[in-house]
Design an enzyme around this catalytic site. Sequence first.
Site, PDB file in Angstrom:
ATOM      1  N   SER A 158      -2.732  -1.865  -2.690  1.00  0.00           N
ATOM      2  CA  SER A 158      -2.539  -0.889  -1.617  1.00  0.00           C
ATOM      3  C   SER A 158      -3.021   0.498  -2.005  1.00  0.00           C
ATOM      4  CB  SER A 158      -1.060  -0.826  -1.222  1.00  0.00           C
ATOM      5  OG  SER A 158      -0.608  -2.078  -0.771  1.00  0.00           O
ATOM      6  N   HIS A 203       0.700   4.904  -2.299  1.00  0.00           N
ATOM      7  CA  HIS A 203      -0.089   4.949  -1.070  1.00  0.00           C
ATOM      8  C   HIS A 203      -0.655   6.344  -0.830  1.00  0.00           C
ATOM      9  CE1 HIS A 203       2.112   1.219   0.749  1.00  0.00           C
ATOM     10  NE2 HIS A 203       1.413   0.939  -0.343  1.00  0.00           N
TER      11      HIS A 203
END
Length: 251
Positions: A158, A203
């Site tokens: 991610s 993220h």
Amino acid sequence: MIPASVGFQCPACVRQGAASVRAPKRTSGLKAAATRWGGVTVTLIAINVVMFLVTAVSAGLVGNAPLDNYRSPVFVDLAQYPLLVELGEPWRLLTAAFLHIGLVHLVLNMLALLVFGSELERQLGRLRYLALYVVSALGGSTAIQLFGDFARPVAGASTAIYGLLGALGVLMVLRKQDVRGILVLLGINIFISFLPGVSLLGHLGGLVTGAAVAALLVGMRRRAVVQAVGIGALAVLLLVLALGVSHVGAV
């Protein structure tokens, strides 16, 4: 002579013409996928899938369920533990980006990589796209290393995928394209990042790093050497930040 649609043809001419016709080339499934989705993107997906299989087998060999792949020795040796990175295991900053916690985690990330990665590989080219992916993963790992829980393991692609989102957003803004769709997508994904067990820091770190790399590539257009130096300098800076930090109490 052989009758033809118009007149006649000699047998030798017919044989010569048949011999000059080449059979169509057959391409393997992997080559066809690489042509359609991009060679680097397909390779990255393959590496992630292979690593999941390796950790699943490793988990099974020590008596755990294969789908609980995070309970394997290989996973433990490659995931990002900030404390262990500080204690001299820097490879975890990148190897963690090729691990996934369970099958659902893997599938969701690989679908995102297929969609966004193939588009960016087409726009940027293989080398620039690969640099964007790797540096974005490093940016997410650095954010975790700087601000995350030093005892909590983190893994997943991610960090790099959010970097792809950030880069795509920058490219769309600079090209004056409609960014409403990607802004909604980013908003949804950032909201998901607040859920328990999801690394918001990773993220955001990947997102900011990917946007910075894209801005550098666009700003230094047609200056490949300057682009390479700039991206390399950014990677070195991230490594220095990640390896130079000390968590309080991490002794």
